[in-house]
Design a protein around this motif. Sequence first.
Motif, PDB file in Angstrom:
ATOM      1  N   SER A   1       4.229 -25.146  -8.383  1.00  0.00           N
ATOM      2  CA  SER A   1       4.257 -24.032  -7.444  1.00  0.00           C
ATOM      3  C   SER A   1       5.703 -23.632  -7.193  1.00  0.00           C
ATOM      4  CB  SER A   1       3.590 -24.417  -6.115  1.00  0.00           C
ATOM      5  OG  SER A   1       3.571 -23.328  -5.229  1.00  0.00           O
ATOM      6  N   SER A   2       5.926 -22.345  -7.011  1.00  0.00           N
ATOM      7  CA  SER A   2       7.275 -21.882  -6.666  1.00  0.00           C
ATOM      8  C   SER A   2       7.160 -20.521  -5.992  1.00  0.00           C
ATOM      9  CB  SER A   2       8.169 -21.786  -7.905  1.00  0.00           C
ATOM     10  OG  SER A   2       7.625 -20.899  -8.859  1.00  0.00           O
ATOM     11  N   GLN A   3       8.193 -20.195  -5.245  1.00  0.00           N
ATOM     12  CA  GLN A   3       8.324 -18.834  -4.742  1.00  0.00           C
ATOM     13  C   GLN A   3       8.844 -17.986  -5.891  1.00  0.00           C
ATOM     14  OE1 GLN A   3       7.580 -16.286  -3.036  1.00  0.00           O
ATOM     15  NE2 GLN A   3       8.445 -16.732  -1.031  1.00  0.00           N
ATOM     16  N   TRP A   4       8.411 -16.732  -5.992  1.00  0.00           N
ATOM     17  CA  TRP A   4       8.932 -15.864  -7.047  1.00  0.00           C
ATOM     18  C   TRP A   4       9.034 -14.425  -6.550  1.00  0.00           C
ATOM     19  CZ3 TRP A   4       5.439 -12.046  -7.987  1.00  0.00           C
ATOM     20  CH2 TRP A   4       4.076 -12.334  -7.815  1.00  0.00           C
ATOM     21  N   TYR A   5       9.911 -13.686  -7.213  1.00  0.00           N
ATOM     22  CA  TYR A   5      10.161 -12.300  -6.852  1.00  0.00           C
ATOM     23  C   TYR A   5      10.306 -11.458  -8.119  1.00  0.00           C
ATOM     24  CZ  TYR A   5      11.698 -14.727  -2.603  1.00  0.00           C
ATOM     25  OH  TYR A   5      11.774 -15.551  -1.504  1.00  0.00           O
ATOM     26  N   GLY A   6       9.817 -10.235  -8.067  1.00  0.00           N
ATOM     27  CA  GLY A   6       9.977  -9.300  -9.175  1.00  0.00           C
ATOM     28  C   GLY A   6       9.835  -7.876  -8.667  1.00  0.00           C
ATOM     29  N   LEU A   7      10.017  -6.921  -9.555  1.00  0.00           N
ATOM     30  CA  LEU A   7       9.866  -5.516  -9.181  1.00  0.00           C
ATOM     31  C   LEU A   7       8.591  -4.943  -9.772  1.00  0.00           C
ATOM     32  CD1 LEU A   7      13.291  -3.600  -9.409  1.00  0.00           C
ATOM     33  CD2 LEU A   7      12.003  -4.266  -7.371  1.00  0.00           C
ATOM     34  N   GLY A   8       7.915  -4.115  -8.966  1.00  0.00           N
ATOM     35  CA  GLY A   8       6.752  -3.374  -9.411  1.00  0.00           C
ATOM     36  C   GLY A   8       6.936  -1.904  -9.081  1.00  0.00           C
ATOM     37  N   ALA A   9       6.087  -1.068  -9.647  1.00  0.00           N
ATOM     38  CA  ALA A   9       6.138   0.372  -9.414  1.00  0.00           C
ATOM     39  C   ALA A   9       4.705   0.896  -9.332  1.00  0.00           C
ATOM     40  CB  ALA A   9       6.881   1.068 -10.554  1.00  0.00           C
ATOM     41  N   PRO A  10       4.506   2.083  -8.791  1.00  0.00           N
ATOM     42  CA  PRO A  10       3.148   2.646  -8.780  1.00  0.00           C
ATOM     43  C   PRO A  10       2.583   2.739 -10.198  1.00  0.00           C
ATOM     44  CG  PRO A  10       4.600   3.928  -7.369  1.00  0.00           C
ATOM     45  CD  PRO A  10       5.479   2.980  -8.123  1.00  0.00           C
ATOM     46  N   ALA A  11       1.289   2.491 -10.326  1.00  0.00           N
ATOM     47  CA  ALA A  11       0.640   2.637 -11.624  1.00  0.00           C
ATOM     48  C   ALA A  11       0.900   4.045 -12.175  1.00  0.00           C
ATOM     49  CB  ALA A  11      -0.856   2.402 -11.484  1.00  0.00           C
ATOM     50  N   LYS A  12       0.975   4.145 -13.477  1.00  0.00           N
ATOM     51  CA  LYS A  12       1.222   5.405 -14.202  1.00  0.00           C
ATOM     52  C   LYS A  12       2.680   5.832 -14.155  1.00  0.00           C
ATOM     53  CE  LYS A  12      -3.523   7.083 -13.585  1.00  0.00           C
ATOM     54  NZ  LYS A  12      -4.403   8.200 -13.136  1.00  0.00           N
ATOM     55  N   THR A  13       3.561   4.966 -13.641  1.00  0.00           N
ATOM     56  CA  THR A  13       4.991   5.247 -13.752  1.00  0.00           C
ATOM     57  C   THR A  13       5.361   5.264 -15.234  1.00  0.00           C
ATOM     58  OG1 THR A  13       5.486   4.222 -11.627  1.00  0.00           O
ATOM     59  CG2 THR A  13       7.312   4.422 -13.173  1.00  0.00           C
ATOM     60  N   SER A  14       6.219   6.188 -15.616  1.00  0.00           N
ATOM     61  CA  SER A  14       6.622   6.347 -17.011  1.00  0.00           C
ATOM     62  C   SER A  14       7.079   5.037 -17.634  1.00  0.00           C
ATOM     63  CB  SER A  14       7.755   7.369 -17.096  1.00  0.00           C
ATOM     64  OG  SER A  14       8.470   7.243 -18.290  1.00  0.00           O
ATOM     65  N   ALA A  15       6.615   4.775 -18.851  1.00  0.00           N
ATOM     66  CA  ALA A  15       7.033   3.572 -19.571  1.00  0.00           C
ATOM     67  C   ALA A  15       8.538   3.569 -19.817  1.00  0.00           C
ATOM     68  CB  ALA A  15       6.281   3.472 -20.898  1.00  0.00           C
ATOM     69  N   ASP A  16       9.124   4.747 -19.973  1.00  0.00           N
ATOM     70  CA  ASP A  16      10.571   4.827 -20.185  1.00  0.00           C
ATOM     71  C   ASP A  16      11.331   4.387 -18.938  1.00  0.00           C
ATOM     72  OD1 ASP A  16      10.246   5.726 -22.760  1.00  0.00           O
ATOM     73  OD2 ASP A  16      10.473   7.848 -22.243  1.00  0.00           O
ATOM     74  N   ILE A  17      10.842   4.790 -17.763  1.00  0.00           N
ATOM     75  CA  ILE A  17      11.487   4.384 -16.511  1.00  0.00           C
ATOM     76  C   ILE A  17      11.337   2.888 -16.315  1.00  0.00           C
ATOM     77  CG2 ILE A  17      11.320   4.540 -13.995  1.00  0.00           C
ATOM     78  CD1 ILE A  17      10.670   7.513 -14.337  1.00  0.00           C
ATOM     79  N   VAL A  18      10.144   2.369 -16.554  1.00  0.00           N
ATOM     80  CA  VAL A  18       9.907   0.931 -16.438  1.00  0.00           C
ATOM     81  C   VAL A  18      10.828   0.171 -17.381  1.00  0.00           C
ATOM     82  CG1 VAL A  18       8.230  -0.905 -16.884  1.00  0.00           C
ATOM     83  CG2 VAL A  18       7.536   1.139 -15.615  1.00  0.00           C
TER      84      VAL A  18
ATOM     85  N   GLU B   1       0.822  -1.209   0.000  1.00  0.00           N
ATOM     86  CA  GLU B   1       0.000   0.000   0.000  1.00  0.00           C
ATOM     87  C   GLU B   1       0.857   1.261   0.000  1.00  0.00           C
ATOM     88  OE1 GLU B   1      -3.938   1.891   2.220  1.00  0.00           O
ATOM     89  OE2 GLU B   1      -3.118  -0.029   2.898  1.00  0.00           O
ATOM     90  N   ALA B   2       2.004   1.215   0.678  1.00  0.00           N
ATOM     91  CA  ALA B   2       2.907   2.372   0.677  1.00  0.00           C
ATOM     92  C   ALA B   2       3.376   2.688  -0.740  1.00  0.00           C
ATOM     93  CB  ALA B   2       4.106   2.094   1.583  1.00  0.00           C
ATOM     94  N   VAL B   3       3.649   1.662  -1.525  1.00  0.00           N
ATOM     95  CA  VAL B   3       4.099   1.878  -2.903  1.00  0.00           C
ATOM     96  C   VAL B   3       2.935   2.338  -3.777  1.00  0.00           C
ATOM     97  CG1 VAL B   3       5.153   0.809  -4.931  1.00  0.00           C
ATOM     98  CG2 VAL B   3       5.959   0.201  -2.640  1.00  0.00           C
ATOM     99  N   VAL B   4       1.767   1.769  -3.555  1.00  0.00           N
ATOM    100  CA  VAL B   4       0.577   2.181  -4.323  1.00  0.00           C
ATOM    101  C   VAL B   4       0.360   3.681  -4.208  1.00  0.00           C
ATOM    102  CG1 VAL B   4      -1.958   2.066  -4.356  1.00  0.00           C
ATOM    103  CG2 VAL B   4      -0.605  -0.044  -4.268  1.00  0.00           C
ATOM    104  N   HIS B   5       0.565   4.237  -3.008  1.00  0.00           N
ATOM    105  CA  HIS B   5       0.293   5.655  -2.772  1.00  0.00           C
ATOM    106  C   HIS B   5       1.507   6.555  -3.007  1.00  0.00           C
ATOM    107  CE1 HIS B   5      -3.716   4.811  -1.444  1.00  0.00           C
ATOM    108  NE2 HIS B   5      -3.309   4.037  -0.454  1.00  0.00           N
ATOM    109  N   ALA B   6       2.632   5.972  -3.412  1.00  0.00           N
ATOM    110  CA  ALA B   6       3.823   6.776  -3.700  1.00  0.00           C
ATOM    111  C   ALA B   6       3.696   7.460  -5.062  1.00  0.00           C
ATOM    112  CB  ALA B   6       5.063   5.881  -3.685  1.00  0.00           C
ATOM    113  N   ALA B   7       4.468   8.496  -5.256  1.00  0.00           N
ATOM    114  CA  ALA B   7       4.467   9.189  -6.549  1.00  0.00           C
ATOM    115  C   ALA B   7       4.946   8.231  -7.644  1.00  0.00           C
ATOM    116  CB  ALA B   7       5.383  10.409  -6.483  1.00  0.00           C
ATOM    117  N   PRO B   8       4.299   8.244  -8.801  1.00  0.00           N
ATOM    118  CA  PRO B   8       4.691   7.338  -9.889  1.00  0.00           C
ATOM    119  C   PRO B   8       5.885   7.875 -10.673  1.00  0.00           C
ATOM    120  CG  PRO B   8       2.807   8.631 -10.578  1.00  0.00           C
ATOM    121  CD  PRO B   8       3.091   9.027  -9.141  1.00  0.00           C
ATOM    122  N   ASP B   9       6.990   8.091  -9.977  1.00  0.00           N
ATOM    123  CA  ASP B   9       8.157   8.714 -10.608  1.00  0.00           C
ATOM    124  C   ASP B   9       9.376   7.797 -10.665  1.00  0.00           C
ATOM    125  OD1 ASP B   9       8.809   8.591  -7.923  1.00  0.00           O
ATOM    126  OD2 ASP B   9       8.843  10.766  -7.608  1.00  0.00           O
TER     127      ASP B   9
END
Length: 325
Positions: free
Chosen positions: A250-267, A81-89
């Motif tokens: 089944s497996s454990q997995w990990y990845g990176l996410g960012a707030p929605a509307k983060t720039s496609a270039d940054i992603v 939730e902290a990331v959801v509400h962070a600036a999408p920068d």
Amino acid sequence: MDLLRRTFLKLAGGVVAAPALTQPASADTYPARPVHIVAGFAAGGGVDITARLIGQWLSERLGQSFIVENRPGAGGNIGTEAVVHAAPDGYTLLLSTVPNAVNATLYDNLNFDFIRDIAPVGGIIRVPMVILLHPSVPAKTVPELIAYAKASPGKVNMASAGFGSAPHMAGELFNVMAGVKMVHVPYRGQGPALTDLLGGQVQVLFATTPGTSDYIATGKLRALAVTTASRIAMLPDLPPVGDFVPGYESSQWYGLGAPAKTSADIVATLNREINAAFADAKMKSRFADIGGEPLTGTPDEFGKFIAGETEKWGKVVKSTGMKPE
């Protein structure tokens, strides 16, 4: 000392600052200041270790600090939730993992929608799990475990690393698909669960592979199968559960996410550098040391993977009537 613990101690002081020889990014390029990676679980576990490994790599590649920020609680929901509400920068990222997919169905009143509110950046690794038994259990194969559990309904205790964790969900998926009912006993992490399995207080544990090989080799615990769709290099003699329970994976997995509307270039920048880590022999080896197999690809591919995991675990949550603890 446990492998994850040793890895954590090596990394703990090394992620905050980028190497001294790396030139900082210019003001008009990303990243121009430190980036925070939010880990929704306590320091020292798989989420934290993975965040520190990829954070250190990104620091070296992009010339800015990638700071791991542990925000444990509510099965990872507080950090998410902290990331959801962070600036999408692009300066606040989420280390995404299995509970994010589970919680979408497990919790009725979340203040966010994980798939809608977190933009997929890229998968990092998946970690296989192995079915471990205390030697007192008279089963040496998966079919024998199924038969034993059916003959002893409600009497076979299945430990996990915590409610809604990957080991818990792997066990519940097995219950559903094999038609058995092992009793879930949650612990605060895999370490305590392993301790009680070794002592015979519980009989079964679906465990992530790091830190288990010595127990298997010495006969202190019996390994039946791996949870992935195919055999794994770490335990090549073990068959997949799916050989006996068709369709199981089944497996454990990990990845990176960012707030929605983060720039496609940054992603795209972050995704490119994550994928580059697995072209580097040293980094690939470091992830392999914690049992990690590459889960790389495009942001869209990671998004489809997350959607599939959310649907899969949602069905398990509903069919078992699981409720948050």
